[in-house]
Design an enzyme around this catalytic site. Structure first.
Site, PDB file in Angstrom:
ATOM      1  CB  CYS A 388      67.719  41.470  33.377  1.00 33.23           C
ATOM      2  SG  CYS A 388      66.722  42.894  32.889  1.00 33.23           S
ATOM      3  CG  HIS A 514      67.568  39.524  29.094  1.00 33.28           C
ATOM      4  ND1 HIS A 514      67.097  38.638  30.040  1.00 33.28           N
ATOM      5  CD2 HIS A 514      66.982  40.709  29.373  1.00 33.28           C
ATOM      6  CE1 HIS A 514      66.272  39.272  30.854  1.00 33.28           C
ATOM      7  NE2 HIS A 514      66.177  40.525  30.463  1.00 33.28           N
ATOM      8  CD  GLU A 516      68.724  35.649  28.841  1.00 39.72           C
ATOM      9  OE1 GLU A 516      69.791  36.260  29.007  1.00 39.72           O
ATOM     10  OE2 GLU A 516      67.661  36.003  29.401  1.00 39.72           O
TER      11      GLU A 516
HETATM   12  N1  GLN Z   1      62.223  44.074  36.971  1.00 43.34           N
HETATM   13  C1  GLN Z   1      63.450  44.632  36.509  1.00 43.34           C
HETATM   14  C2  GLN Z   1      63.230  45.854  35.642  1.00 43.34           C
HETATM   15  O1  GLN Z   1      62.163  46.074  35.152  1.00 43.34           O
HETATM   16  C3  GLN Z   1      64.282  43.591  35.789  1.00 43.34           C
HETATM   17  C4  GLN Z   1      63.659  43.109  34.510  1.00 43.34           C
HETATM   18  C5  GLN Z   1      64.252  41.811  34.026  1.00 43.34           C
HETATM   19  O2  GLN Z   1      64.981  41.158  34.746  1.00 43.34           O
HETATM   20  N2  GLN Z   1      63.923  41.412  32.837  1.00 43.34           N
HETATM   21  O3  GLN Z   1      64.133  46.621  35.416  1.00 43.34           O
END
Ligand code: GLN
Length: 552
Positions: A388, A514, A516
């Protein structure tokens, strides 16, 4: 035809004495044992705080926000439930006091109570009971396990405890079981385990009308038969209903301890369920593999909440799952992205890691440190997994140092950047004020042919969970690709970048999703599996060189 369906049974897990006793893991372990006996289960967590969900809470307050398949931002215990039972949770699996009040107050504003006085009992408690019925109905399972957050005696927990006290009236007492988790501390100078706190806590539970059917005692060592008997006496239970949940070095051993203590047997007996003996071979071998592991890989995890490991719980668990598979240990070196820039020692530590992982995150603090970390991984040929924010960082780093876009950044951190490689989508900008722009939950991801990620998933379309707002900017995407950044996964319509990778690097893969959240001890998430595999290889050697086939 008579209705031959068995009624759903309900297990309520409460906690006493102190918080952080591992009620989530205890509930998840009960779930595992029931699943291992061929029963279907659903788990639910009550959180007594007033926040509607933990989505806006600081990870320091609450640990990680766990994202469900259907896109709810929930308590991290739901992650334990999924990892232990291998059953997906949903929005209905996490009930907060804030969420319950929100529903009731909205109803009140609509005039649904026809001028009546709206009260904690019965309106709040009815709504809580309704949520339990809902999870039973939508999942149609043999057993629902409900974990009541907080500690018995807290003001906040009272409406929830009152609701579960009343619940047997709806479904019959014989279909409900109350399990109370307590602490039996060892007092060193007295050389004794002390049962008094458990006694008080059981009394407190009784005072509000709940008599436990089982008391699970956390303690450093196993309880002696005398202690068990003593607790059984004041809890009005048979000694077999006092369970010794002694400390273990690996949370995945807890179901095995519970099995030895007869927890599943007691449950099945009390409910009169006919269920096969538990099938736990795979779990036993997981525990064995973890015990026998020799080699250790050191993964540097670069984040801003490194002082609270729970902030990255699913990530560290996914690393452990991968380690189980490879028969190695993972040592996580928690590196604070903010101190990374100033201190050479920190950078050294990073350069010596077997793998570098940058997890998700929000807000600009520590961003430059993370960019440095991604650069060290790319240039030093250290396996890199970006998740992310960790993907967005990898893209910005590549843009700056390879694609010639000096000052490239995400507009989340630098709204004036000359190269907004990560940005909101044009349509998101219009609705930004409404706050509803977060992309949450599972979405399909198309993996492109001839890429590493396609090989390691072995599938053309995967479903992974998301929690983010910003995306790779399509206006700069071609330029990044021409400079060698491979976009290896996208949304099915190819508008959203989902995975990037570098070819010719031992392992450099970063995903917008994600992985995970879907990792399981018996089935590590593919990206984690390969990342840890790459980190295990001696530096500078490719997988082909290291495989036994090529050395023979
Ligand atoms: N802050 C980033 C976004 O909003 C990444 C979000 C995250 O890593 N969960 O896109």
């Amino acid at each position: 035809m008579p209705d031959t369906r068995r009624p759903t049974r309900f297990i309520f897990v409460t906690g006493g004495v102190v918080s952080s006793l591992g009620k989530g893991i205890a509930s998840a372990s009960i779930g595992r044992l029931l699943v291992a006996r061929g029963l279907s289960v659903a788990l639910q967590k009550f959180d007594p705080y007033i926040n509607v969900d933990p989505g806006t809470m600081s990870p320091y307050q609450h640990g990680e926000v766990f994202v469900t398949e259907d896109g709810a931002e929930t308590d991290l215990d739901l992650g334990h439930y999924e990892r232990f039972t291998d059953v997906n949770t949903s929005r209905a699996s996490n009930v907060t006091a804030g969420g319950v009040y929100h529903t009731v107050i909205r109803r009140e504003r609509r005039g649904d109570y026809l001028g009546g006085t709206v009260q904690v009992v019965p309106h709040i408690t009815d709504e809580i009971k309704q949520r339990i019925h809902l999870i039973a109905q939508t999942n149609d399972v043999d057993v629902v396990v409900v974990e009541v957050g907080g500690t018995v005696g807290d003001i906040e927990s009272l409406p929830f405890l009152e609701a579960i006290r009343q619940f047997p009236v709806d479904v019959g007492r014989r279909n409900c079981m109350f399990i109370h988790l307590t602490l039996v501390p060892y007092i060193g100078h007295a050389g004794e385990l002390k049962t008094k706190p458990t006694q008080h806590s059981v009394n407190e539970l009784r005072r509000i009308g709940i008599a436990p059917d089982m008391v699970v005692c956390r303690s450093e060592g196993a309880l002696s038969p005398e202690i068990r008997r003593k607790i059984a006496l004041f809890a009005s239970l048979g000694a077999e209903s006092v369970v010794s949940a002694y400390d273990v070095d690996n949370i995945y051993k807890v179901p095995l301890v519970f099995r030895d203590e007869g927890v599943d047997e007691l449950i099945v007996e009390q409910f009169g369920l006919s269920a096969a003996p538990p099938e736990l071979q795979a779990w036993q071998s997981l525990a064995r593999r973890a015990d026998e592991a020799q080699e250790t890989v050191r993964i540097a995890l670069v984040g801003k909440y490194v002082k609270l490991e729970d902030a990255y719980l699913s990530v560290s668990e996914a690393l452990r799952h991968a380690a189980f598979l490879h028969g190695c240990r993972v040592e996580i070196d928690w590196i604070d992205s903010e101190t990374l820039l100033g201190e050479d020692g920190e950078r050294e530590r990073l350069a010596r890691a077997d793998g570098i992982l940058i997890p998700g995150g929000f807000g600009g603090r520590g961003i430059e440190g993370k960019i440095t970390a991604a650069r060290i991984a790319r240039e030093g040929e250290i396996p890199y997994l970006g998740i992310c924010l960790g993907m967005q960082i990898a893209v910005a780093e590549y843009a700056r140092h390879v694609a010639g876009m000096e000052g490239a950044n995400s507009t989340e951190f630098d709204p004036e950047t000359p190269f907004p490689v990560i940005d909101l989508l044009p349509e998101q900008k219009e609705v930004a004020d409404l706050g509803g722009t977060m992309r949450l939950g599972a979405d399909p991801v198309k993996l492109h042919t001839d890429t590493r990620v396609r090989d390691l998933y072995g599938e053309a379309v995967i479903y992974e969970r998301h929690r983010h707002r910003y995306e790779v900017n399509n206006l700069l995407r071609r330029r990044l690709e021409s400079a060698g950044l491979r976009v290896s996964g996208t949304s099915p319509d190819e508008r959203l970048v989902e995975v990037v990778e570098l070819q010719g690097h031992p392992f450099f893969v970063a995903s917008q999703f994600h992985p995970e959240f879907k990792s399981r001890p018996e089935r590590p998430a593919p990206l984690f599996r390969e990342f840890v595999g790459a980190a295990l290889l001696p530096a500078g050697r490719s997988e082909a060189e290291a495989s036994p086939a090529s050395t023979s």
